[in-house]
Scaffold this motif. Structure first.
Motif, PDB file in Angstrom:
ATOM      1  N   LYS A  36       0.853  -1.190   0.000  1.00 11.83           N
ATOM      2  CA  LYS A  36       0.000   0.000   0.000  1.00 11.83           C
ATOM      3  C   LYS A  36       0.893   1.246   0.000  1.00 11.83           C
ATOM      4  O   LYS A  36       2.038   1.201   0.451  1.00 11.83           O
ATOM      5  CB  LYS A  36      -0.904   0.010   1.228  1.00 11.83           C
ATOM      6  CG  LYS A  36      -1.878  -1.166   1.297  1.00 11.83           C
ATOM      7  CD  LYS A  36      -2.666  -1.137   2.592  1.00 11.83           C
ATOM      8  CE  LYS A  36      -3.605  -2.330   2.686  1.00 11.83           C
ATOM      9  NZ  LYS A  36      -4.334  -2.359   3.982  1.00 11.83           N
ATOM     10  N   ALA A  37       0.361   2.326  -0.512  1.00 11.71           N
ATOM     11  CA  ALA A  37       1.148   3.566  -0.596  1.00 11.71           C
ATOM     12  C   ALA A  37       1.691   3.988   0.767  1.00 11.71           C
ATOM     13  O   ALA A  37       2.824   4.480   0.881  1.00 11.71           O
ATOM     14  CB  ALA A  37       0.287   4.682  -1.194  1.00 11.71           C
ATOM     15  N   GLY A  38       0.906   3.767   1.814  1.00 16.72           N
ATOM     16  CA  GLY A  38       1.347   4.137   3.152  1.00 16.72           C
ATOM     17  C   GLY A  38       2.408   3.217   3.724  1.00 16.72           C
ATOM     18  O   GLY A  38       2.969   3.508   4.790  1.00 16.72           O
ATOM     19  N   ASP A  39       2.657   2.100   3.053  1.00 16.03           N
ATOM     20  CA  ASP A  39       3.671   1.148   3.517  1.00 16.03           C
ATOM     21  C   ASP A  39       4.999   1.327   2.796  1.00 16.03           C
ATOM     22  O   ASP A  39       5.861   0.431   2.830  1.00 16.03           O
ATOM     23  CB  ASP A  39       3.178  -0.289   3.313  1.00 16.03           C
ATOM     24  CG  ASP A  39       2.068  -0.655   4.278  1.00 16.03           C
ATOM     25  OD1 ASP A  39       1.966   0.004   5.328  1.00 16.03           O
ATOM     26  OD2 ASP A  39       1.297  -1.590   3.976  1.00 16.03           O
ATOM     27  N   LYS A  41       8.246   4.236   1.609  1.00 10.94           N
ATOM     28  CA  LYS A  41       8.918   5.529   1.649  1.00 10.94           C
ATOM     29  C   LYS A  41       9.819   5.589   0.434  1.00 10.94           C
ATOM     30  O   LYS A  41      10.893   4.988   0.426  1.00 10.94           O
ATOM     31  CB  LYS A  41       9.714   5.685   2.940  1.00 10.94           C
ATOM     32  CG  LYS A  41      10.348   7.066   3.081  1.00 10.94           C
ATOM     33  CD  LYS A  41      11.065   7.213   4.416  1.00 10.94           C
ATOM     34  CE  LYS A  41      11.661   8.616   4.546  1.00 10.94           C
ATOM     35  NZ  LYS A  41      12.378   8.784   5.835  1.00 10.94           N
ATOM     36  N   THR A  46       8.344  -0.038   3.934  1.00  8.85           N
ATOM     37  CA  THR A  46       8.467   0.290   5.364  1.00  8.85           C
ATOM     38  C   THR A  46       7.291  -0.212   6.184  1.00  8.85           C
ATOM     39  O   THR A  46       7.226   0.041   7.387  1.00  8.85           O
ATOM     40  CB  THR A  46       8.585   1.816   5.534  1.00  8.85           C
ATOM     41  OG1 THR A  46       7.443   2.441   4.933  1.00  8.85           O
ATOM     42  CG2 THR A  46       9.860   2.337   4.878  1.00  8.85           C
ATOM     43  N   GLY A  47       6.363  -0.915   5.549  1.00 12.09           N
ATOM     44  CA  GLY A  47       5.123  -1.280   6.233  1.00 12.09           C
ATOM     45  C   GLY A  47       5.168  -2.574   7.016  1.00 12.09           C
ATOM     46  O   GLY A  47       4.117  -3.120   7.363  1.00 12.09           O
ATOM     47  N   ALA A  51       4.137  -6.510   4.232  1.00 12.77           N
ATOM     48  CA  ALA A  51       3.650  -5.408   3.411  1.00 12.77           C
ATOM     49  C   ALA A  51       3.482  -5.807   1.946  1.00 12.77           C
ATOM     50  O   ALA A  51       2.629  -5.259   1.248  1.00 12.77           O
ATOM     51  CB  ALA A  51       4.593  -4.212   3.529  1.00 12.77           C
TER      52      ALA A  51
END
Length: 371
Positions: A36-39, A41, A46-47, A51
């Protein structure tokens, strides 16, 4: 897709287990399902460990998109739109469901990036291999490899690990397109003393990848089994496993291409009767891949040998050859190697060479007969 297969696939995706009902038994083996985009950097995942769907990751793992650059270097995505890159000591892992005691091969695609001594460790415990990435056999910057293991456990961890410790921690191999394939070791027949002489039994070949599959040499793969059952790659360089969908093959659907000159050889130890006369017969040709020029093959049976010249126009074709010999022991070492080092005429970068196929070894009841 029917309801049951769909539910099985859905279950596997969520639980990270590959349900082995076909050749491509790896969940998200082409990495087209990403974090996911939020996972993320930038390109770094980074999730957390899960992830990337279907995989458990550790260390510096990047999710790479086709066309992406690192400084002035284009990062190669071999197949599809996405792949993963393993930084220093990073790994990706997936549990695969297999049959205990059976042999399997893993076919995967790998590209090197910026590491000076790039390596890739592939393992399914207790078997493992460390592949050096210094030699890229294909002119496009990536290669498809196959490696084999024997399943000790019904549920096993398949791990891809970068053992590197580079100054730039992101430098490491790019991994793409992973598939697991069951191997069925061929048995001897009354028509051939050699096993798998037609090379029909071997690793999975991706239908959408036309590069062939590299089988690493024994000096690298120290296991007692091979992704090419019956044969050992007895050389410093790999050999290429090719299929009739993408190459010219003398007989059947599969063959072997010797792509590293005298450093590219396959071998098998045959059971023979001392004093008995045998005939080693085989086909020598070109793969129809613009490999032009002298593609000589040398065949050895114990201390006897024959050199078979083959002038290639790079458009396919083959000739038959044979070697008659008297066995000196209960086992005879059969070896094929390429005489010359050759590159494809269309890109002047991809290694190529002669094709070997339809190898038979039979004993003669009447040794005086001509062959």
């Amino acid at each position: 897709m029917g309801k049951l297969p769909f539910l099985l696939a859905l279950f596997c995706c969520f639980h990270g287990v590959a349900f082995s009902y076909g050749d491509e038994s790896v969940v998200n083996g082409e990495f087209e399902l990403g974090p996911k985009a939020g996972d993320m950097k930038g390109t770094v995942v980074t999730g957390g460990a899960h992830a990337i769907p279907g995989w458990e990751i550790s260390g510096l793992v990047e999710y790479i998109k086709s066309g992406q650059k690192q400084d002035d270097m284009l990062l190669v995505v071999p197949n599809g739109a996405y792949a993963v890159r393993l930084g220093n000591e990073a790994s990706i892992k997936q549990k695969i469901k297999v049959v205990k005691g059976m042999f399997y091969s893993i076919t995967f695609v790998v590209a090197r990036t910026c590491a000076q001594e790039e390596k890739l460790n592939v393992s399914v415990a207790p078997d493992w291999v460390v592949l050096p990435m210094q030699t890229v056999y294909g002119g496009n910057g990536w290669d498809a490899y196959a490696w084999s293991f024997q399943a000790d456990y019904a549920l096993s961890d398949m791990v891809f690990h970068n053992p590197g410790k580079e100054d730039d921690p992101a430098c490491g191999p790019i991994i793409d397109s992973i598939a697991v394939h069951a191997l069925y070791p061929p048995r001897l027949t009354t028509k051939n003393v050699l096993k798998n002489g037609g090379f029909e039994e071997g690793p999975y070949v991706f239908p959408n990848i036309s590069s062939g599959v590299l089988i690493p040499p024994k000096i690298v793969d120290v296991s007692d089994h091979s992704p090419l059952p019956g044969w050992v790659v007895e050389s410093l360089k790999a050999v290429k496993y090719i299929d009739s969908e993408h190459f010219s093959v003398p007989e059947g659907k599969r063959a072997v291409q010797l792509i590293g000159g005298k450093e590219s050889a396959i071998a098998q130890v045959a059971r023979t009767v001392p004093g008995k006369t045998y005939v080693l017969s085989f086909a020598v040709g070109d793969a129809g891949d613009s490999c032009v020029g002298s593609l000589g093959v040398e065949a050895y049976a114990g201390k006897e040998s024959v050199k078979v010249p083959y002038e290639s126009k790079g458009k396919g074709g083959f000739k038959r050859a044979s070697l008659k010999f008297v066995a000196r022991g209960v086992r005879t070492h059969i070896v094929f190697l390429s005489t010359f080092y050759t590159v494809r005429s269309d890109d002047l970068a991809s290694l190529c060479g002669p094709v070997i196929d339809d190898v038979t070894l039979i004993s003669l009841r009447k040794p005086h007969l001509r062959i």
